[in-house]
Design an enzyme around this catalytic site. Structure first.
Site: not given
Ligand code: NAP
Length: 248
Positions: A143, A157
């Site tokens: 990130s 984080y």
């Molecule tokens: P999100 O919409 O909240 O999705 C998170 C995903 O992670 C969900 O599918 C969830 O599945 C899964 N997850 C969480 N804990 C888990 C576990 N223990 N085992 C398996 N699956 C798990 O978040 P997102 O924004 O798409 O983020 C995805 C990644 O991108 C993260 O690593 C986040 O830090 C990174 N990121 C996001 C942003 C942003 O602005 N959105 C920016 C930089 C980096 P379940 O619901 O089935 O548990």
């Protein structure tokens, strides 16, 4: 493009968008989820409807048993793994350093760091040309918070993503002689539900003004970069941290 791709946390957000893009471009996709079974099923159905191949696999990838199960099931249902997108991750409610608990810190390290080590281990074991595999590629989810720092609520984080940057650099060196490329993406503000977990539903609106391009990014924009890094078009790219932040 093609092969078998494991995407952790592919039930929602960036993982789900990347899974759908991958499915439409010839990858057979293992759609991993932990809690969101219905959403994972919808991702698999969407891939199937567009002529692609995907299966949903429930596994908590922050545990060794979960990571093992995810890869064993993927191989059983789809065949040998050639790509991994280490995407699953969490944020907590905004918390000052004075209020952080041991449990909160442990959960950040376990879900945001340990999961990526465990899944990378499973992937390298199977893809390594030194143990009979065909090689492959891994993309880790970092990130821009790794660089910005996560001050004022998201220190744990930010630090967890900083660890992923170092891990990506080190693993890329270790895995290169085994025919495996390892890179990371560092998204900025991407429109998914994850921001609500900070406790501030207006988070994106409040921060978008800091982005030189003047808007937040989409999950698909991250997915496009991930798929490029996994593809043969990125054959000489390894150990790279690719920023996807609209200039921030
Ligand atoms: P999100 O919409 O909240 O999705 C998170 C995903 O992670 C969900 O599918 C969830 O599945 C899964 N997850 C969480 N804990 C888990 C576990 N223990 N085992 C398996 N699956 C798990 O978040 P997102 O924004 O798409 O983020 C995805 C990644 O991108 C993260 O690593 C986040 O830090 C990174 N990121 C996001 C942003 C942003 O602005 N959105 C920016 C930089 C980096 P379940 O619901 O089935 O548990």
């Amino acid at each position: 493009m093609g092969g078998v791709l494991v995407i952790t946390g592919a039930s929602r957000g960036i993982g789900a968008a990347t899974a759908k893009l991958a499915g439409s471009r010839g990858w057979a996709v293992a759609v991993n989820y932990n809690a969101s079974a219905e959403q994972a099923g919808q991702v698999v159905a969407a891939i199937g409807a567009s002529g692609g191949k995907a299966v949903a696999i429930k596994a908590d990838v922050s545990t060794a048993a979960g990571a093992r199960l995810l890869f064993a099931e993927t191989v059983r249902q789809l065949g040998p793994v050639t790509g991994l997108f280490n995407n699953a991750g969490i944020v907590h409610t905004y918390t000052a350093i004075t209020d952080m608990t041991e449990d909160m810190l442990a959960e950040h390290w376990r879900i945001n760091i340990t999961s990526q080590f465990l899944c990378a281990g499973e992937a390298v074991r199977r893809m390594s040309t030194k143990s009979g595999g065909t090689g492959g590629a891994i993309v880790n989810m970092s990130s821009r918070a790794a660089v910005i720092g996560g001050a004022n609520g998201m220190l744990a984080y930010g630090a967890s993503k900083g660890a992923i940057d170092t891990f990506t650099h080190g693993l890329s060196i270790e895995a290169a002689p085994q025919g495996i490329r390892v890179n990371a993406v560092r998204p900025g503000l991407i429109a998914t539900d994850i921001h609500d977990a900070t406790g501030d539903k207006e988070r994106l609106k409040k921060l978008v003004g800091l982005v030189p391009q003047g808007r937040v990014g989409t999950a698909e924009e991250v997915g496009e970069t991930v798929l490029w890094l996994l593809s043969p078009q990125a054959s000489y790219v390894t150990g790279s941290l690719v920023d996807i932040g609209g200039g921030r």
